[in-house]
Design a protein around this motif. Structure first.
Motif, PDB file in Angstrom:
ATOM      1  N   VAL A 275       0.865  -1.173   0.000  1.00  0.00           N
ATOM      2  CA  VAL A 275       0.000   0.000   0.000  1.00  0.00           C
ATOM      3  C   VAL A 275       0.901   1.222   0.000  1.00  0.00           C
ATOM      4  CG1 VAL A 275      -2.071  -0.970   1.021  1.00  0.00           C
ATOM      5  CG2 VAL A 275      -0.210  -0.300   2.510  1.00  0.00           C
ATOM      6  N   HIS A 276       0.565   2.194  -0.839  1.00  0.00           N
ATOM      7  CA  HIS A 276       1.479   3.296  -1.078  1.00  0.00           C
ATOM      8  C   HIS A 276       0.701   4.593  -1.227  1.00  0.00           C
ATOM      9  CE1 HIS A 276       4.354   0.085  -1.757  1.00  0.00           C
ATOM     10  NE2 HIS A 276       3.493  -0.448  -2.607  1.00  0.00           N
ATOM     11  N   ALA A 277       1.418   5.688  -1.159  1.00  0.00           N
ATOM     12  CA  ALA A 277       0.781   7.001  -1.183  1.00  0.00           C
ATOM     13  C   ALA A 277       0.388   7.396  -2.602  1.00  0.00           C
ATOM     14  CB  ALA A 277       1.722   8.055  -0.610  1.00  0.00           C
ATOM     15  N   SER A 278      -0.761   8.059  -2.699  1.00  0.00           N
ATOM     16  CA  SER A 278      -1.134   8.728  -3.934  1.00  0.00           C
ATOM     17  C   SER A 278      -0.419  10.067  -3.988  1.00  0.00           C
ATOM     18  CB  SER A 278      -2.647   8.946  -3.974  1.00  0.00           C
ATOM     19  OG  SER A 278      -3.029   9.893  -2.982  1.00  0.00           O
ATOM     20  N   ASN A 279      -0.638  10.833  -5.053  1.00  0.00           N
ATOM     21  CA  ASN A 279      -0.030  12.152  -5.166  1.00  0.00           C
ATOM     22  C   ASN A 279      -0.536  13.110  -4.098  1.00  0.00           C
ATOM     23  OD1 ASN A 279       1.309  11.157  -7.351  1.00  0.00           O
ATOM     24  ND2 ASN A 279       0.249  12.396  -8.881  1.00  0.00           N
ATOM     25  N   TYR A 280      -1.644  12.756  -3.454  1.00  0.00           N
ATOM     26  CA  TYR A 280      -2.178  13.584  -2.376  1.00  0.00           C
ATOM     27  C   TYR A 280      -1.632  13.166  -1.008  1.00  0.00           C
ATOM     28  CZ  TYR A 280      -5.528  15.995  -5.381  1.00  0.00           C
ATOM     29  OH  TYR A 280      -6.108  16.793  -6.339  1.00  0.00           O
ATOM     30  N   GLY A 281      -0.734  12.195  -0.973  1.00  0.00           N
ATOM     31  CA  GLY A 281      -0.158  11.730   0.289  1.00  0.00           C
ATOM     32  C   GLY A 281      -0.931  10.609   0.934  1.00  0.00           C
ATOM     33  N   THR A 282      -2.241  10.592   0.755  1.00  0.00           N
ATOM     34  CA  THR A 282      -3.095   9.547   1.317  1.00  0.00           C
ATOM     35  C   THR A 282      -2.909   8.248   0.533  1.00  0.00           C
ATOM     36  OG1 THR A 282      -4.677  11.273   1.849  1.00  0.00           O
ATOM     37  CG2 THR A 282      -5.461   9.016   1.966  1.00  0.00           C
ATOM     38  N   THR A 283      -3.048   7.128   1.212  1.00  0.00           N
ATOM     39  CA  THR A 283      -2.913   5.848   0.532  1.00  0.00           C
ATOM     40  C   THR A 283      -3.898   5.758  -0.627  1.00  0.00           C
ATOM     41  OG1 THR A 283      -2.280   4.842   2.623  1.00  0.00           O
ATOM     42  CG2 THR A 283      -2.953   3.361   0.871  1.00  0.00           C
ATOM     43  N   GLY A 284      -3.381   5.406  -1.802  1.00  0.00           N
ATOM     44  CA  GLY A 284      -4.232   5.340  -2.979  1.00  0.00           C
ATOM     45  C   GLY A 284      -3.460   4.910  -4.206  1.00  0.00           C
ATOM     46  N   LEU A 285      -3.959   5.320  -5.382  1.00  0.00           N
ATOM     47  CA  LEU A 285      -3.321   4.978  -6.650  1.00  0.00           C
ATOM     48  C   LEU A 285      -2.439   6.143  -7.113  1.00  0.00           C
ATOM     49  CD1 LEU A 285      -6.372   3.153  -8.228  1.00  0.00           C
ATOM     50  CD2 LEU A 285      -4.315   2.115  -7.297  1.00  0.00           C
ATOM     51  N   ILE A 286      -2.891   6.877  -8.154  1.00  0.00           N
ATOM     52  CA  ILE A 286      -2.135   8.035  -8.623  1.00  0.00           C
ATOM     53  C   ILE A 286      -2.669   9.299  -7.957  1.00  0.00           C
ATOM     54  CG2 ILE A 286      -1.438   9.381 -10.643  1.00  0.00           C
ATOM     55  CD1 ILE A 286      -1.806   6.777 -12.290  1.00  0.00           C
ATOM     56  N   GLU A 287      -3.943   9.609  -8.210  1.00  0.00           N
ATOM     57  CA  GLU A 287      -4.581  10.727  -7.525  1.00  0.00           C
ATOM     58  C   GLU A 287      -5.787  10.286  -6.710  1.00  0.00           C
ATOM     59  OE1 GLU A 287      -3.912  14.866  -9.742  1.00  0.00           O
ATOM     60  OE2 GLU A 287      -5.115  13.478 -10.942  1.00  0.00           O
ATOM     61  N   VAL A 288      -6.459   9.236  -7.132  1.00  0.00           N
ATOM     62  CA  VAL A 288      -7.657   8.809  -6.408  1.00  0.00           C
ATOM     63  C   VAL A 288      -7.266   8.009  -5.172  1.00  0.00           C
ATOM     64  CG1 VAL A 288      -9.026   8.777  -8.515  1.00  0.00           C
ATOM     65  CG2 VAL A 288      -7.962   6.655  -7.695  1.00  0.00           C
TER      66      VAL A 288
ATOM     67  N   ALA B  53      -9.225   2.224  -0.503  1.00  0.00           N
ATOM     68  CA  ALA B  53      -9.704   1.871   0.836  1.00  0.00           C
ATOM     69  C   ALA B  53      -8.582   1.349   1.723  1.00  0.00           C
ATOM     70  CB  ALA B  53     -10.809   0.816   0.728  1.00  0.00           C
ATOM     71  N   ARG B  54      -7.398   1.152   1.160  1.00  0.00           N
ATOM     72  CA  ARG B  54      -6.298   0.539   1.892  1.00  0.00           C
ATOM     73  C   ARG B  54      -5.726   1.474   2.960  1.00  0.00           C
ATOM     74  NH1 ARG B  54      -7.551  -4.506   0.820  1.00  0.00           N
ATOM     75  NH2 ARG B  54      -7.409  -5.049  -1.390  1.00  0.00           N
ATOM     76  N   MET B  55      -5.078   0.851   3.941  1.00  0.00           N
ATOM     77  CA  MET B  55      -4.419   1.569   5.019  1.00  0.00           C
ATOM     78  C   MET B  55      -2.967   1.098   5.120  1.00  0.00           C
ATOM     79  SD  MET B  55      -6.681   3.557   6.641  1.00  0.00           S
ATOM     80  CE  MET B  55      -8.467   3.799   6.489  1.00  0.00           C
ATOM     81  N   GLN B  56      -2.094   1.998   5.578  1.00  0.00           N
ATOM     82  CA  GLN B  56      -0.731   1.625   5.903  1.00  0.00           C
ATOM     83  C   GLN B  56      -0.732   0.824   7.212  1.00  0.00           C
ATOM     84  OE1 GLN B  56       1.931   2.317   4.079  1.00  0.00           O
ATOM     85  NE2 GLN B  56       1.384   4.044   2.764  1.00  0.00           N
ATOM     86  N   PRO B  57       0.348   0.132   7.532  1.00  0.00           N
ATOM     87  CA  PRO B  57       0.436  -0.511   8.855  1.00  0.00           C
ATOM     88  C   PRO B  57       0.307   0.535   9.962  1.00  0.00           C
ATOM     89  CG  PRO B  57       2.154  -1.339   7.394  1.00  0.00           C
ATOM     90  CD  PRO B  57       1.509  -0.190   6.683  1.00  0.00           C
ATOM     91  N   ASP B  58      -0.308   0.161  11.048  1.00  0.00           N
ATOM     92  CA  ASP B  58      -0.518   1.079  12.164  1.00  0.00           C
ATOM     93  C   ASP B  58       0.806   1.688  12.610  1.00  0.00           C
ATOM     94  OD1 ASP B  58      -1.835   2.399  14.292  1.00  0.00           O
ATOM     95  OD2 ASP B  58      -1.276   0.772  15.653  1.00  0.00           O
TER      96      ASP B  58
ATOM     97  N   LYS C  68      -9.274   9.577   6.612  1.00  0.00           N
ATOM     98  CA  LYS C  68      -9.884   8.414   5.976  1.00  0.00           C
ATOM     99  C   LYS C  68     -10.038   7.321   7.026  1.00  0.00           C
ATOM    100  CE  LYS C  68      -7.513   5.748   3.158  1.00  0.00           C
ATOM    101  NZ  LYS C  68      -6.804   5.232   1.967  1.00  0.00           N
ATOM    102  N   ALA C  69     -11.243   6.765   7.136  1.00  0.00           N
ATOM    103  CA  ALA C  69     -11.535   5.745   8.145  1.00  0.00           C
ATOM    104  C   ALA C  69     -12.015   4.470   7.459  1.00  0.00           C
ATOM    105  CB  ALA C  69     -12.598   6.244   9.120  1.00  0.00           C
ATOM    106  N   ARG C  70     -11.472   3.346   7.894  1.00  0.00           N
ATOM    107  CA  ARG C  70     -11.925   2.055   7.377  1.00  0.00           C
ATOM    108  C   ARG C  70     -13.151   1.604   8.153  1.00  0.00           C
ATOM    109  NH1 ARG C  70      -7.359  -1.921   7.542  1.00  0.00           N
ATOM    110  NH2 ARG C  70      -7.839  -2.012   9.766  1.00  0.00           N
ATOM    111  N   VAL C  71     -14.204   1.245   7.441  1.00  0.00           N
ATOM    112  CA  VAL C  71     -15.438   0.801   8.086  1.00  0.00           C
ATOM    113  C   VAL C  71     -15.679  -0.695   7.886  1.00  0.00           C
ATOM    114  CG1 VAL C  71     -16.516   3.057   7.946  1.00  0.00           C
ATOM    115  CG2 VAL C  71     -16.814   1.466   6.055  1.00  0.00           C
TER     116      VAL C  71
END
Length: 684
Positions: free
Chosen positions: A18-31, A34-39, A87-90
């Protein structure tokens, strides 16, 4: 600080993928995905493309909650935007169900990047598929009606009011007539450290395009693709073709704030019992157990502040202090090995009084090691009992080779001026010469002088227009005119009034920080083993001149706070609430939340609300920011106590300002020696 971030993180594995998007949040390129980094993962991401440059800090606050702070600038336009994302995992992924998360992008920003989303992910071997619904900018290429309109027609209207920023934009969340659909796929190659991304992103990038390319810019296509190279377990480098009309580059660095602290071991030395030992200090008595033990504990990079025998009880008391070992139980283990070697043979139990920064915190009792046990690992978790600290009445006939010392340190340090539109990363690199001088009756002198080496601060030109007293907003003047000068020069006394309940105090007077001199004190009431503590702090402060000299300005203020602290049982999170009078003579309260680990990492957020109205406070609406304590010992795998502390504010204003380091800080400073560290130590 950035140099520290590029050291590989041993506990991270590509199996997480799982890796950062261009926005820093875990994602693809820009979008987002639902994934999370390790705690506990702390990451820093930099993105450059034809439209934007972006700097993002992301922290996995819980296994199910990810938070991001971004500072994003539009190319060729005088605008930099600060925004937060949560971002919260539900729902966790199972054999048949996808992972599901909900997120808000631009939670308390200006709304420039405002968007919300619900996103799902499902993995099949090396292929991970993302599918989501987006509001706000993620609904630019909208295809369906807002499903929340069924609940209320209020969800049909989205208010685009950027305002001053800093306020919760609740009236925009999940609102808008239409909703966009985004999707993407990530494929990771098994035999190569490479993954590829393809995504469909409804965002048309009109805002930044109008400022970076042309007024009528609209992205050519919703499709983007890219490749990500996993340079190391904690470093990713990505190149992407975004919206099929421009290229972007992203680099992300990760650190694990939860990793086990490195065990510090002092340099080998010849024991004082060894007849070949020639390093004998003045006044040393080779036939006296106290001198032998004191010398070897000092060679173990510890301080022995006192020791006393109780022969009829077959017990000894030893007070130790530590400023070298990053993890206190390691310091205690080393002291116990030395004590077991040197104490008279009739002693079978040793009580250690833990003294941290002049405060007696605990008594940790251990059975003396037998000869055959010396040199083996020590299981503190099963051997130790902990009780309130008790002072040692020192016999008159003992010597002390440690007290009355003068410590001088020279190091390279830095000052940052972040988020100024003229230069988002202005800095100064300087030589810091500091000293600590012990005085009688537990007083000490602390001093620090700054010698400029290099800076780009003179490129900044913004001046404060605040209607409040300029208690902090003239910080640029201090940076530019005080490139050389005193950082602090003050006397301080720290001690413990009582042991149960514990009552710690500190008194100080002199030049306290870059911007203020003053006189004051702090009191901390800490019931033994309690998760709660209570504090009072007060100071009479005088504003310093800008040039780092001994001169002062006319502004004076009496400031002080009452504080409540809570060491929560939740994932090492601590909470503090301070209420009182601030430097601009405003009245209010500050809420702090920090996460603290045995390895020295400490990360947190704070927010201050006072009686200053949001519009009078100015841009940002109220004081808030992030706190970081980054231990170099874990970064460089040394185990020796060394760390940098820094606060990052989206914007520096005058409301809610406190004295740095002299306003409710004692409880945080003593966290490395908290009760739980000894009650439940990690097993070596």
């Amino acid at each position: 600080m950035l140099l520290a971030l590029v050291v590989p993180c041993a506990s991270y594995s590509l199996s997480n993928d799982v890796h950062a998007s261009n926005y820093g949040t875990t994602g693809l390129i820009e979008v987002p995905s639902a994934r999370m980094q390790p705690d506990g993962t702390f990451s820093f991401a930099i993105t450059h493309d034809a439209l934007l440059e972006s700097y993002a800090i992301t922290y996995q606050a819980f296994p199910w909650l990810e938070g991001t702070f971004r500072y994003t600038g539009a190319k060729d336009f005088f605008h930099w935007d600060r925004n937060y994302e949560l971002k919260a995992r539900v729902l966790s992924e199972s054999e048949y169900l996808p992972e599901l998360s909900v997120g808000i992008r631009d939670l308390v920003g200006t709304g420039v990047f405002g968007s919300e989303y619900i996103v799902a992910n499902k993995r099949w071997d090396n292929l991970d598929v993302t599918l989501g619904l987006g509001w706000g900018r993620l609904a630019d290429r909208s295809v369906i009606d807002n499903p929340l309109s069924i609940i209320s027609d209020k969800f049909d209207t989205r208010i685009q009011d950027t305002g001053l920023g800093g306020e919760l934009s609740a009236k925009t969340f999940f609102r808008g007539k239409k909703v966009g659909v985004f999707w993407g796929i990530n494929y990771r190659f098994t035999d190569y450290p490479i993954s590829v991304n393809l995504e469909y992103n409804p965002d048309e990038n009109r805002w930044e395009g109008a400022r970076g390319l042309s007024q009528d810019y609209q992205s050519s296509s919703p499709l983007s693709y890219g490749i990500k190279w996993h340079v190391a377990d904690n470093i990713d480098l990505s190149v992407s073709h975004q919206h099929l009309d421009h290229v972007g580059v992203n680099i992300q660095v990760r650190l694990d704030t939860k990793e086990t602290p490195t065990q510090y071991k002092p340099a080998p030395f010849i024991s004082s019992l060894d007849k070949n030992n020639s390093a004998i200090p003045l006044g040393y008595d080779t036939g006296f157990w106290y001198d032998n033990m004191l010398l070897d504990i000092e060679r173990s990079d510890l301080f022995m502040l006192g020791a006393k025998l109780y022969p009829t009880q077959q017990r000894a008391e030893i007070e130790i202090s530590n400023d070298q070992y990053s993890y206190w139980p390691d310091a205690l283990t080393q002291a116990h090995l030395v004590s077991s070697l040197h104490l008279p043979p009739n002693i079978i139990e040793i009580d250690y009084i833990i003294n941290d920064q002049g405060h007696q915190l605990h008594t940790v009792s251990l059975p003396r090691l037998k000869k055959q046990e010396i040199g083996r690992s020590l299981d503190l978790a099963n051997l130790a009992t902990i009780s309130p600290a008790r002072p040692i009445i020192q016999p008159n006939h003992v010597t002390n080779f440690v007290k009355d010392t003068v410590q001088v340190n020279a190091e390279i340090d830095n000052r940052l001026m972040l988020f100024d539109p003229d230069n988002p990363l202005a800095f100064q690199i300087f030589a810091n010469i500091s000293s600590k001088i012990d005085l009688p009756q537990d007083w000490m002198v602390r001093a620090s002088y700054r010698f400029d080496i290099y800076n780009n601060i003179n490129t900044l030109s913004r001046v404060s227009t605040s209607g409040l007293p300029h208690v902090r907003s003239d910080s640029l003047k201090y940076l530019q005119q005080g490139q050389n000068g005193l950082q602090h020069l003050f006397v301080e006394k720290r001690d413990t009034f009582a042991q149960e309940p514990q009552l710690h105090y500190r008194l100080f007077a002199g030049i306290l920080e870059d911007m203020y001199s003053g006189v004051g004190g702090e009191l901390l009431y800490q019931p033994h083993a309690s998760q709660f503590a209570y504090g009072l702090s007060a100071a009479y402060a005088i504003q310093r001149d800008y040039d780092g000299s001994l001169d002062h300005l006319d502004y004076k203020v009496l400031t002080g706070h009452a504080s409540v602290y809570w060491a929560t049982p939740f994932a090492n999170y601590d909470v503090a609430l301070h209420a009182g009078r601030y430097l601009a003579k405003d009245v209010g309260a500050t809420l702090e939340i920090r996460r603290t680990f045995d390895n020295g990492w400490q990360l947190g957020l704070w927010a201050t609300i006072t009686d200053v109205p949001f519009d009078e406070f100015g841009e940002g609406s109220f004081d808030k920011g992030m706190f970081f304590k980054i231990p170099f010992d874990s970064v460089f795998n040394s185990g020796k106590k060394s760390a940098i502390k820094t606060r990052i504010r989206p914007i520096q204003r005058d409301g809610g300002a406190r004295l740095e380091g002299h306003s409710g800080e004692m409880w945080w400073e003593l966290r490395d020696a908290r009760y739980s560290v000894f009650a439940d130590p990690i097993r070596r």
